[in-house]
Design a protein around this motif. Structure first.
Motif, PDB file in Angstrom:
ATOM      1  N   THR A 267       0.798  -1.209  -0.119  1.00  0.00           N
ATOM      2  CA  THR A 267       0.102  -0.116  -0.046  1.00  0.00           C
ATOM      3  C   THR A 267       0.781   1.290  -0.163  1.00  0.00           C
ATOM      4  N   GLN A 268       1.953   1.017   0.519  1.00  0.00           N
ATOM      5  CA  GLN A 268       2.448   2.451   1.249  1.00  0.00           C
ATOM      6  C   GLN A 268       3.215   2.583   0.004  1.00  0.00           C
ATOM      7  N   GLU A 271       0.815   4.231  -3.676  1.00  0.00           N
ATOM      8  CA  GLU A 271       0.824   5.580  -3.041  1.00  0.00           C
ATOM      9  C   GLU A 271       2.329   6.183  -3.218  1.00  0.00           C
ATOM     10  N   GLN A 275       3.087   9.408  -6.280  1.00  0.00           N
ATOM     11  CA  GLN A 275       3.526  10.349  -5.396  1.00  0.00           C
ATOM     12  C   GLN A 275       4.934  10.829  -6.871  1.00  0.00           C
ATOM     13  N   PHE A 281      -2.000   9.820  -4.748  1.00  0.00           N
ATOM     14  CA  PHE A 281      -3.407   9.297  -4.319  1.00  0.00           C
ATOM     15  C   PHE A 281      -4.045   9.117  -2.801  1.00  0.00           C
ATOM     16  N   LEU A 284      -5.144   6.475  -0.725  1.00  0.00           N
ATOM     17  CA  LEU A 284      -4.265   5.122  -0.230  1.00  0.00           C
ATOM     18  C   LEU A 284      -3.362   6.281   1.011  1.00  0.00           C
ATOM     19  N   ARG A 285      -3.000   6.861   0.782  1.00  0.00           N
ATOM     20  CA  ARG A 285      -2.795   8.161   2.599  1.00  0.00           C
ATOM     21  C   ARG A 285      -3.960   8.007   3.750  1.00  0.00           C
TER      22      ARG A 285
END
Ligand code: UGA
Length: 442
Positions: A267-268, A271, A275, A281, A284-285
């Protein structure tokens, strides 16, 4: 077909065993000699249900071999899988050093026409980089790079690999598809869909799938907060939502949030990829933030229930990041353990499989092999992992052993009626608390 697998971690070893099961001749290599020796002696280096049987059968039928020399995997391989680890850097970006190293190494050893398949979860563009690396290292080599992401879950890995929901092959040329179709023919013949895409789409689709699962969990956890504020029951809401086939029942369980090695990392990474590509996004954050809040929410429930933690005893039922595994990487239970210990509590945990690993990760964490012993003298019990055995606990016996009869159910696994009847103060996630009648001043 002759297949090479580089890296025998969770994904590599299961892939190697499954491909041998499908009839291929597989050479699996890892630079870690101890691991290879263990595998050669018929043992597997981590817990995964049914994997030992798969590996044992395959070793006996002479279709699966292990070696610590990467040359052995590359020799004669029609398909060469890259299954090495893909950690993240301090900034959350994907660290691809190991993937590049394999590419450089393979370039000098692979035969003409080899298909190099990425199984490690990698950002879009990795195959392009690999292609360039291999071409620079070995200018004359004819080869194809494909993306063939893996969707197996820990604890279910053998079934997920031999009966996957789908197979994804990303290739930018016809040969890549042709070879991978032959490789997976036994599964395709069973009716399992093989989805063909370009390489970047395949690379991104794996990250997207994990991030979407994470988003479902965070959605459930946000709903849990709202349910608590409005007096609703998030478990029932999930049942109602899940009955809609467009939504589906899975991954809507509110609780301590998603842990493990993959969902938080992927997930990180997605994101960060967005970026860097110039897209914010935001969703997702929020998914990541809500997941952090899920742990804080449970810690706050404990603090609210027992006031100061200093000098108190807290018992954690479940330490693994989920049931069915001994893996404690990214385990929410360990985040809680560290936090409670820092605040002065003594913390004891129980886990059917992950106690030793947890002790080595969290200084001062005690563990017990027996859940009733683990709760003895506890001012609060927190259920952190959804092990099915916790559903069967004798709650009267549990309460009798506790100093205060308070249970925070971080995975909503206990039956609220039974908890109340046993005289517990039962604090679940996103559903009404129950207050049994035991003397809370005991
Ligand atoms: C995940 C994906 O599910 C696999 O498809 C993927 O192949 C794998 O990552 C990977 O990339 O290698 P896994 O890490 O084994 O598999 O774990 P999950 O079963 O996805 O569970 C992740 C976390 O979510 C656990 O901490 C679990 O307790 C939590 N979870 C799950 C919830 O909090 N609520 C739910 O409803 C479901």
């Amino acid at each position: 077909m002759n297949v090479g697998v580089i890296g025998v971690g969770h994904v590599g070893l299961v892939t190697a065993g499954a491909l041998a099961e499908l009839g291929h001749r597989v050479m699996a290599v890892d630079l870690n000699r101890d691991k290879i020796e263990l595998l050669r002696s018929g043992k597997i280096p981590f817990y995964e249900p049914d994997l030992d049987d798969l590996i044992a059968v395959q070793a006996r039928t002479d279709r699966l071999f292990f070696d610590s020399d990467p040359r052995k995997a590359a020799q004669d391989a029609e398909v060469l899988f890259i299954c090495v680890g893909r950690p993240t850097t301090a900034t959350g970006d994907a660290s691809l050093t190991a993937v590049e190293a394999v590419g450089r190494d393979v370039a000098h050893r692979a035969g003409a026409g080899v298909v190099i398949a990425e199984k490690s979860t990698v950002p879009p563009g990795t195959a392009d980089r690999l292609r360039l690396t291999i071409a620079r290292e070995e200018p004359g080599l004819a080869f194809t790079v494909v993306a063939n992401p893996e969707f197996l879950r820990e604890g279910n890995a053998v079934r997920d690999t031999l009966r996957p929901d789908r197979i994804v092959v990303g290739s930018d040329d016809a040969r890549g598809f042709e070879v991978m179709r032959r490789l997976y023919k036994p599964l395709v013949d069973l009716g399992i869909p093989l989805i063909e895409t370009d390489v970047r789409t395949a690379e991104l689709s794996k990250l997207a799938s994990n991030a979407f699962l994470a988003a479902k969990i965070s959605f459930a956890n946000s709903l849990a907060r709202l349910a608590e504020l409005t007096g609703a029951d998030v478990v029932k809401i999930a049942e109602v939502m899940g009955a809609d086939t467009r939504i589906g029942t899975s991954f809507l369980n509110a609780g301590l949030g998603f842990g493990g090695y993959c969902l938080p990392k992927d997930t990180q990474t997605l994101e960060r990829i967005a970026q860097r590509a110039g897209y914010d996004f935001q969703l997702l954050r929020s998914v990541i933030l809500v997941n952090e809040e899920a742990i804080t929410a449970v810690a706050s429930k404990v603090e609210e229930a027992i006031w100061n933690l200093e000098g108190k005893r807290i018992s954690l039922l479940g330490l693994a990041f989920k049931a069915g595994t001994e893996d404690v990487r990214g385990a929410p239970a360990l985040v809680l353990a560290r936090r409670f210990i820092e605040e002065g509590a003594s913390v004891i945990g129980h886990d059917p499989m992950a106690a030793a690993a947890s002790r080595s990760m969290v200084p001062h964490l005690e563990t017990s092999d027996d859940p009733y012993e683990a709760v003895t003298g506890a001012h609060c019990v927190v259920v952190c992992t959804d092990w099915p055995e916790y559903r069967r606990l004798d709650l009267d016996r549990l309460r009798e052993r506790m100093a205060y009869p308070i249970v925070v159910d971080g995975r909503n696994v206990l039956d609220p009626d039974r908890a109340e009847r046993a005289g517990l103060t039962y604090l679940p996630i996103g559903r009404p608390a129950r207050h049994g009648e035991a003397n809370q001043g005991d």
